[in-house]
Design an enzyme around this catalytic site. Structure first.
Site: not given
Length: 236
Positions: A161, A164
């Site tokens: 991600c 992230c």
């Protein structure tokens, strides 16, 4: 003449609006409950995991097939689908799944459903999934960490991600500022899928949760203003 021109413009706007509306009726970005309900309505749902093959191999929705616009034999995968039946697509966020949804609509599919929050929303809601790894952290161990530390910041995400990855340097800054006064727990989907499912609180990656004295101070979907929010919460 002006009246005719005015009416022509109105007719054009009307047709343009109708065309856009008609297309929007065929594609929906659905929250997990609606997406799951529609999947359950189908005897053999057509579910597409639009992530990479590496991501798919680690975890995926049961019964899904894996391909995206960059897949080498993309056309062969599309040909196996029934255009008259709903298609359900997910990725991590809406990037790859959204692009694939638009392409399928262009190719005559009757209904395309994109999962809001992607795989995070599905597993986070405790829906059935496949994983080739067992969670390193159990729910009991998680609760123990929260109970034994006055202040805990939990970061839940995925190594695949992009959003992230941006959280990590912020966490390092927070860790440097608070030291042992703040326990930071990082939970990745690849290592801990079951704890994410057991918590039943994750809707998107990253999810940040701050606990103080065993109670949730805040839960954030995304990392915007994370450092500021932590500072404000711990100042009181």
């Amino acid at each position: 003449m002006k009246k005719i021109l005015k009416n022509s413009i109105k007719a054009f706007v009307f047709l343009f609006t109708i065309a856009g509306f008609a297309q929007n009726q065929n594609t929906f970005t659905l929250p997990i409950d609606s997406f799951y309900a529609k999947v359950k309505e189908q005897k053999n749902p057509q579910i597409i995991d639009a992530r990479s093959s590496d991501e798919f191999a680690i975890n995926h929705i049961n019964g899904s097939v894996n391909f995206n616009l960059e897949t080498k034999n993309y056309a062969e995968y599309v040909a196996r689908l029934d255009k008259s039946k709903p298609v359900f697509i997910y990725s991590i966020a809406s990037g790859r799944s959204g692009q694939l949804a638009k392409e399928l609509l262009k190719n005559g599919f009757s209904q395309v459903n994109d999962l809001q929050g992607g795989i995070a929303a599905w597993i986070g809601a405790g829906k059935p999934f496949y994983s080739n790894s067992k969670s390193k952290l159990t729910l009991a161990e998680y609760k123990k960490i929260i109970a034994e530390n006055n202040t805990v910041l939990v970061d839940i995400g995925s190594q695949y991600c992009g959003a992230c990855k941006k959280v990590k340097p912020v966490l390092e800054t927070i860790r440097a500022d608070y030291g042992t006064n703040l326990k930071i727990v990082e939970i990745d989907l690849e290592d801990n899928p079951q704890i994410i499912a057991d918590l039943k609180t994750v809707k998107v990656f990253p999810t940040l949760i701050l606990y103080k004295n065993n109670k949730i101070v805040f839960k954030k979907d995304g990392s915007a203003d994370l450092k500021k929010d932590v500072d404000v919460a711990l100042a009181h």
